[in-house]
Design a protein around this motif. Structure first.
Motif, PDB file in Angstrom:
ATOM      1  N   SER A  32       5.616   1.794  -4.253  1.00  0.00           N
ATOM      2  CA  SER A  32       6.642   2.766  -5.307  1.00  0.00           C
ATOM      3  C   SER A  32       7.936   2.476  -5.280  1.00  0.00           C
ATOM      4  O   SER A  32       8.903   2.344  -5.908  1.00  0.00           O
ATOM      5  N   GLU A 335      -1.844   6.597  -9.150  1.00  0.00           N
ATOM      6  CA  GLU A 335      -1.645   5.376  -9.800  1.00  0.00           C
ATOM      7  C   GLU A 335      -0.468   4.687  -9.109  1.00  0.00           C
ATOM      8  O   GLU A 335       0.604   5.083  -9.160  1.00  0.00           O
ATOM      9  N   MET A 340       4.697   6.987  -8.467  1.00  0.00           N
ATOM     10  CA  MET A 340       3.529   7.208  -7.618  1.00  0.00           C
ATOM     11  C   MET A 340       4.320   8.091  -6.390  1.00  0.00           C
ATOM     12  O   MET A 340       3.862   9.114  -5.881  1.00  0.00           O
TER      13      MET A 340
END
Length: 358
Positions: A32, A335, A340
C-alpha cells in the motif's frame, strides 16, 4: 504524416512506461505504501497475499515470477520474513533491495519479555514519544530526531544483524522453537514495524528515493506522491491520537504481542499476551499466568485475532466480564492498494475504542 506522428507518440509512451521499475513488495501494508508513491507511474506486485503468514510462506509460481522480474524489492526485512532472503538471492539477483527495517530514522522496538511484559521500556528507545517537528514534515530530508544513534544499542544497526542474535537464539527459548519464522525471543527485534505510522512516514521518503534512483524521469512524481501520502498519514495519526488519548491507562490483553509499535505510538499499553506468537497455542501454564494478569490489573478487554480460538476468551474470564474485539496486524480482510494502509490503522483504532471505551 499524422499516422507516423501517432505511431511515434505511441512508441515514445511505450518507452516511458518501460522505464518504470518493476517493484515487488512483501506484505499488503508495504504494498500500500509503495502504491501511494508509484501512483501515476505504475503499480507494485504483492508477494505475500492477504491472510497468509509473512513469517513462513511458500510462494506460488506467479509470485515467484514477480520476484524474478523485479527491479526493486521493498520488504520489511529478515526480522519478518527470513524465508524470503533465499528466493530474492536466487530469483532476483540483479534487483535492488530496500530493506525497511534498516532505513535510518525509524523507531525500532524489541520483543517484550514475560507474560505480563515485565520490561515496559519500549526496547530502550527513549526520547521518541512526541516526535516533534513532523507535523509540517520539517526535517524529513535528514530525519532529524529519528536517527538510529539515538536508539541505544541500535547505532549503525550493529545490533540488528538479524541472523546473529546469539544471545537470543531459538535454542534458549522453547516456545519460540514451535513457531516457524521470525524470532519471538525477548530482546530480538519486533518486526511489526509498520504499525507505527511515524515509521511509515519516514519510509515513504526512502521508497521515493529508491524509485527515483531507478527512474529519474519520474522523480518529481514520486517525491510529490510521497509528500501527499505523508501529509495524509500525519493527519490520520493526529486523528487517532485524539481518539485514543482518553483511553490511556485502560488495561487490556492481546492475543499475541504484535501491536507494540501501535501501542507505544499512541500510549495505550497492553498488560499481557495470551500467546507468545501468532502460530503457537498458549500452554495451560501461560493461560493461568495471563488469567492472573487479567485479575490483578482488572483488565476490561481482550483483543483477539481472526484465527483466534474463541474458547480461550472464556478461559480468561474467571468470573470477570471481559469485552473483546478483533485486531489484525496485517489487514487480511482489506483490499490491497493505495487505501489499505490508512484503513488498517483506522481499523486498529476503532477496535481499541470499541473495546476500551467505558
Amino acid at each position: 504524416m499524422r499516422r507516423l506522428l501517432c505511431t511515434t507518440l505511441l512508441f515514445s509512451a511505450g518507452l516511458a512506461h518501460a522505464e518504470v521499475p518493476r517493484v515487488a513488495t512483501d506484505i499488503a501494508p508495504i504494498h500500500s505504501l509503495v502504491t501511494m508513491v508509484m501512483q501515476g507511474a505504475g503499480s507494485p506486485d504483492l508477494i505475500i497475499p492477504p491472510g497468509a503468514s509473512p513469517h513462513s510462506y511458500a510462494m506460488r509460481p506467479s509470485e515467484a515470477r514477480a520476484v524474478a522480474k523485479a527491479d526493486l524489492v521493498v520488504w520489511v526485512g529478515p526480522s519478518l520474513a527470513p524465508w524470503l532472503e533465499e528466493p530474492m538471492s536466487s530469483l532476483a539477483q540483479g534487483a535492488e533491495r530496500l530493506t525497511l527495517q534498516d532505513v535510518e530514522g525509524i523507531r525500532l522496538l524489541t520483543n517484550r519479555s514475560g507474560v505480563a511484559f515485565e520490561a515496559h521500556d519500549h526496547g530502550d528507545h527513549e526520547g521518541h514519544d512526541d516526535h516533534d517537528g513532523h507535523d509540517d514534515h520539517a526535517g524529513h530530508d535528514d530525519h532529524e530526531g529519528h536517527d538510529h544513534s539515538a536508539h541505544e544499542g541500535h547505532g549503525d544497526h550493529e545490533d540488528h544483524d538479524h541472523g546473529a542474535h546469539e544471545d537470543h537464539d531459538h535454542d534458549a527459548h522453547e516456545e519460540a522453537d514451535a513457531h516457524e519464522g521470525h524470532n519471538h525471543a525477548p530482546g530480538a527485534l519486533d518486526p511489526h514495524i509498520w504499525l507505527d505510522p511515524q515509521n511509515a512516514i519516514v519510509w515513504l521518503d526512502a521508497i521515493a528515493a529508491s524509485l527515483s534512483a531507478q527512474d529519474p524521469e519520474n522523480a518529481a512524481l514520486y517525491a510529490d506522491n510521497a509528500a501527499q501520502a505523508q501529509a495524509q498519514l500525519v493527519d490520520l495519526q493526529a486523528d487517532i491520537q485524539a481518539e485514543l488519548t482518553p483511553l490511556r491507562g485502560q488495561k487490556f490483553v492481546v492475543f499475541h504481542d504484535a501491536y507494540h509499535y501501535f501501542e507505544a505510538r499512541f500510549d495505550v499499553e497492553a498488560s499481557a499476551a495470551i500467546s507468545l506468537s501468532d502460530g503457537a497455542a498458549p500452554s495451560a501454564a501461560r493461560l493461568a499466568e495471563v488469567r492472573d494478569v487479567v485479575k490483578d490489573t482488572q483488565a476490561a478487554c481482550v483483543f483477539t485475532e481472526p484465527q483466534f480460538n474463541a474458547g480461550l476468551v472464556d478461559a480468561l474470564q474467571d468470573g470477570t466480564a471481559l469485552k473483546s474485539a478483533s485486531l489484525d496486524p496485517i489487514g487480511a480482510a482489506l483490499e490491497p492498494g493505495v487505501d489499505m494502509y490508512p484503513a488498517l490503522l483506522r481499523d486498529l483504532a476503532a477496535a481499541f475504542t470499541s473495546c476500551l471505551k467505558e
